[in-house]
Enzyme design. Structure first.
Site, PDB file in Angstrom:
ATOM      1  N   GLU A 193       0.800  -1.225   0.000  1.00 31.53           N
ATOM      2  CA  GLU A 193       0.000   0.000   0.000  1.00 31.53           C
ATOM      3  C   GLU A 193       0.832   1.275   0.000  1.00 31.53           C
ATOM      4  O   GLU A 193       0.496   2.234  -0.688  1.00 31.53           O
ATOM      5  CB  GLU A 193      -0.935   0.033   1.220  1.00 31.53           C
ATOM      6  CG  GLU A 193      -2.126  -0.914   1.125  1.00 31.53           C
ATOM      7  CD  GLU A 193      -1.793  -2.342   1.489  1.00 31.53           C
ATOM      8  OE1 GLU A 193      -0.610  -2.664   1.692  1.00 31.53           O
ATOM      9  OE2 GLU A 193      -2.737  -3.158   1.565  1.00 31.53           O
ATOM     10  N   HIS A 210     -11.316  -5.164  10.740  1.00 35.75           N
ATOM     11  CA  HIS A 210     -11.975  -5.207   9.427  1.00 35.75           C
ATOM     12  C   HIS A 210     -13.369  -4.615   9.448  1.00 35.75           C
ATOM     13  O   HIS A 210     -14.167  -4.887   8.564  1.00 35.75           O
ATOM     14  CB  HIS A 210     -12.078  -6.658   8.919  1.00 35.75           C
ATOM     15  CG  HIS A 210     -10.777  -7.275   8.533  1.00 35.75           C
ATOM     16  ND1 HIS A 210      -9.834  -7.647   9.452  1.00 35.75           N
ATOM     17  CD2 HIS A 210     -10.258  -7.578   7.318  1.00 35.75           C
ATOM     18  CE1 HIS A 210      -8.791  -8.155   8.825  1.00 35.75           C
ATOM     19  NE2 HIS A 210      -9.016  -8.127   7.523  1.00 35.75           N
TER      20      HIS A 210
END
Lengths: 337, 81, 346
Positions: free
Chosen positions: C63, C132
């Site tokens: 990322e 999450h």
């Protein structure tokens, strides 16, 4: 370094247990999630059923876990991934509290707060995380602590080949090399990072070749074979215990199920899994043991029966356990100061 | 009259009793279709499948509407040749 | 009047991206599993087939590298859309986002453009636990330099996405998984609605009054809009008429829409799926508090949000911490009866 008969039998039994656990969980996970008894307009409801949320199963990847943990004691640390069950089981995490955690019950390892990707067992020095690459730094920390405390304990960080492209991988290898930390970095190459194959994400064919960039040994295990893993990990553990620093080991393994349960795997060639299963490492080890007269058919049956019973008992315990009280959600952010 | 179903081989790995979902019809009742033409999109567990017309003909009746679920073997639509 | 058809929010987002990619060859997409998989939450469904791997680029799990690359590519004249799979993963790449993407335009005195759209999935309610399930839009709204867009439905999502792609500034486009209309996650049906086939934009900084009312103002966004509307139906049956405001964007924020509604009702409930402490509900409350010279409150402000605990996995625990329809109804009922100067019993 050849495994003894005891070690081989232990590895075999653990692999049988892990496989049975994952296959049982694959079925239990689907309970309550499929039509017709779910919200209208859905083909699958991830939030329904006794084990809701995501589920990442490691069927096929057993050799890495058992070949490694066969060298570890209770005081050695293992940090796992979002696909943690095989590591946890091989490390000795109790099946009942682990399963209860995945059912979200109060008797679970984390009182139901963590769930399947966040299993913490301090007694067996096992933890894992849902973030890719997050296992390596804490393993360095466990190694650092062991050094400071003057112990010969080691730490193992498991991660996938996808994680080898994450910054934490590079930083951790450098740090462990620089400070001679007793860490073994073990890369499970199951070829897939969800839908992206290794060839399209990683600039080198073997992650183990990146070890030389950090001045540490890089060991390649080309087969999904418990004995080969055992033979590769043994020397690395001994090096670490002698204070000679970290090692990077890469194991070619096979992921039989999807990235997560319910994964339609549209990206995967249709026959790939069937082909992989033909080389099932559990069947292979059974064949080896029997071929070397280390296990009879009856002993095999007994092992399988024992292992399946442990798994069945764990799921039974989890189903019968109580859920936590709703307000319990507010506790345990901090421990008593 | 031909009954259009989701082929049996797609149901192979699925627990008996599980149903699939019609996501979207690409044609309507009365439409003429050609063999091989995609006529509906369905989802089974999480896998998307396309239903194609098995022959040239006319869609006489749609028997499972969008957002409804269906079991193995159930006709989704009827096709007259 | 152009043709419309009902789309899921995922389809609307993908369509918005596709139409802009057709219009402008400088637009391309990077992210994990956005190609053949179509994005884990469907935001790039069908795009690989339409545009090919040179413009729909699956990335490694890197990322920092690819989000930083988006900033660099934007500075060099491209218009990247880059996906952070789950907002919760921002930790591994936040430096590139908040220290560079968000600050470079300012530090360059406005002399550069950074047309990056950072898409990401937010939200819980389906037991994906602490790492999450977060929303975190307040975290990104808090640090200056990045626009924050949080659609609640397909129609808004397409217009806001096209607006985001055409904006020369960095925009964080945050879509709640529980309203994408995926066939594998329970979703609120109001999020799939009629979407025009043509291209259109929705300006940032314009909230929408999704339900008019007189008695109580409910300010919210994302999936919580649908919970608020269900609560409002129940409240109406009890004689409490709620006005529901969908903020749509946090940066820029439509302060006037909030103040106008609160001036009318005098009773404010803010419902949020992000954390309570130091967040969106506090910001809205402060804006109202700062304007008590031009509007008055008939009751103290009520805030519903996730308490400052990591989101728990177990179903009863998760249902407890994330505000539910029932909780909104109860809070609004109490609000309707309360008075400034009187203690409310919780």
């Amino acid at each position: 370094m050849q495994p003894t008969k005891e070690k081989l039998l232990w590895m075999y039994e653990k692999m049988v247990e892990i496989r049975d656990y994952e296959e049982t969980m694959a079925n239990v996970y689907m309970e309550g999630k499929l039509p017709p008894n779910i919200q209208k307009g859905l083909a699958f409801d991830i939030g329904s059923g006794p084990v809701p949320g995501e589920m990442h199963l490691a069927a096929g990847q057993e050799p890495v876990a058992v070949g490694t943990c066969a060298h570890l004691g209770k005081e050695d640390t293992v940090v796992g991934t979002h696909r943690p069950h095989h590591f946890a089981i091989a490390k000795g995490v109790p099946l009942d509290t682990m399963t209860a955690e995945m059912f979200g019950k109060a008797a679970g390892l984390g009182k139901g707060k963590g769930g399947h990707m966040h299993l913490f067992d301090p007694e067996h020095k096992f933890s894992c995380s849902g973030i890719i690459g997050a296992s390596l730094p804490p393993a360095c920390g466990a190694g650092l602590a062991a050094k400071k405390m003057g112990k010969n304990w080691v730490a193992v960080a498991f991660f996938g080949e996808g994680a080898a492209n994450q910054g934490s991988f590079h930083e951790s290898l450098n740090l462990a090399a620089l400070w001679h930390l007793p860490v073994i970095f073990i890369c499970e190459d199951n070829k897939w990072a969800i839908s992206v194959p290794k060839s399209e994400a990683t600039s080198v064919a073997w992650v183990a070749d990146r070890a030389s960039a950090y001045g540490i040994p890089g060991i390649k295990v080309a087969h999904n074979d418990a004995t080969e893993v055992y033979q590769a990990v043994g020397p690395a553990v001994e090096r670490a215990r002698r204070g000679e620093g970290p090692t990077l080991i890469e194991v070619k393994t096979d992921r039989y199920l999807g990235h997560f349960q319910g994964d339609p795997e549209v990206y995967r060639p249709k026959d790939e899994v069937a082909e992989l299963r033909k080389a099932d490492p559990i069947g292979k080890l059974a064949g080896d043991l029997k071929g070397r007269s280390m296990m009879t058919d009856d002993e095999e049956k007994a092992i399988v029966t024992r292992a399946k019973k442990r798994v069945a008992d764990a799921f039974d315990f989890a189903r019968k356990s109580a859920y936590p009280a709703a307000r319990d959600a507010l506790n345990d952010v901090f421990v008593a100061a | 009259m031909i009954e259009i179903t989701l082929p049996d081989d797609v149901w192979q790995d699925v627990e008996p009793g599980t149903e699939a979902l019609v996501e979207k019809w690409l044609v309507g009742e009365g439409d003429t279709v050609r063999a091989g033409q995609p006529i509906a999109e369905v989802v089974i567990v999480k896998a998307h499948q396309e239903i194609v017309a098995p022959a040239d003909g006319r869609i006489e009746k749609i028997q499972v509407k969008a957002d409804e679920t269906f079991g193995k073997g159930r006709p989704l639509a009827l096709l007259s040749e | 009047m152009t043709a419309t058809r009902k789309l899921t929010m995922a389809q609307a987002i993908a369509e918005g991206i596709a139409q802009e990619m057709e219009r402008d060859p400088k637009v391309f997409v990077m992210g994990e599993d956005i190609g053949k998989y179509g994005g884990i939450f469907g935001a790039t469904g069908g795009l690989l087939d339409k545009f090919g791997k040179d413009r729909i680029m699956d990335t490694p799990i890197s990322e920092t590298a690819f989000i930083g690359a988006a900033t660099g590519a934007a500075a060099a004249g491209m218009r990247p859309i880059v996906e952070l799979m789950f907002v919760d993963f921002f930790g591994v790449c936040m430096d590139q986002i908040y220290n560079h993407l968000a600050k470079n335009i300012y530090m360059a005195g406005g002399n550069i453009k950074l047309p990056v759209v950072l898409t990401t999935a937010i939200g819980g309610g389906y037991n994906d636990a602490a790492q999450h399930s977060q929303c975190l839009y307040a975290t990104f709204a808090h640090m200056p330099g990045i626009k924050v867009v949080v659609p609640s439905n397909a129609y808004d999502a397409k217009g806001l996405m096209i607006q985001a792609i055409r904006d020369d500034n960095p925009v964080m486009f945050m879509y709640h998984k529980g309203i994408m209309g995926l066939p594998w996650m329970a979703y609120f049906e109001g999020s799939s609605n009629d979407v025009p086939q043509e291209s259109y934009t929705i300006p940032f900084g314009q909230a929408k009054v999704v339900r008019e009312g007189r008695d109580v103002t409910i300010v919210t966004l994302s999936q919580m809009v649908h919970k608020a509307l269900l609560a409002a139906d129940e409240l109406a049956r009890q004689g409490v008429n709620a006005e529901v405001i969908d903020l749509r964007t946090l940066v820029p924020l439509d302060r006037n829409a909030v103040l106008k509604s609160v001036a009318k009702t005098g009773r404010l409930l803010i419902a949020d799926e992000d954390y309570l402490g130091f967040g969106m509900t506090g910001e809205i409350s402060a804006i109202v508090a700062e304007n008590l010279d031009s509007l008055s409150l008939k009751a103290p402000v009520r805030r519903l949000a996730v308490p400052n605990v990591p989101i728990p996995y177990s179903r009863p625990l998760e249902q407890f911490v994330i505000p539910q329809v029932k909780g909104i109804v109860e809070a609004a009922q109490q609000l309707a009866k309360a008075r400034v100067g009187e203690r409310m019993v919780a």
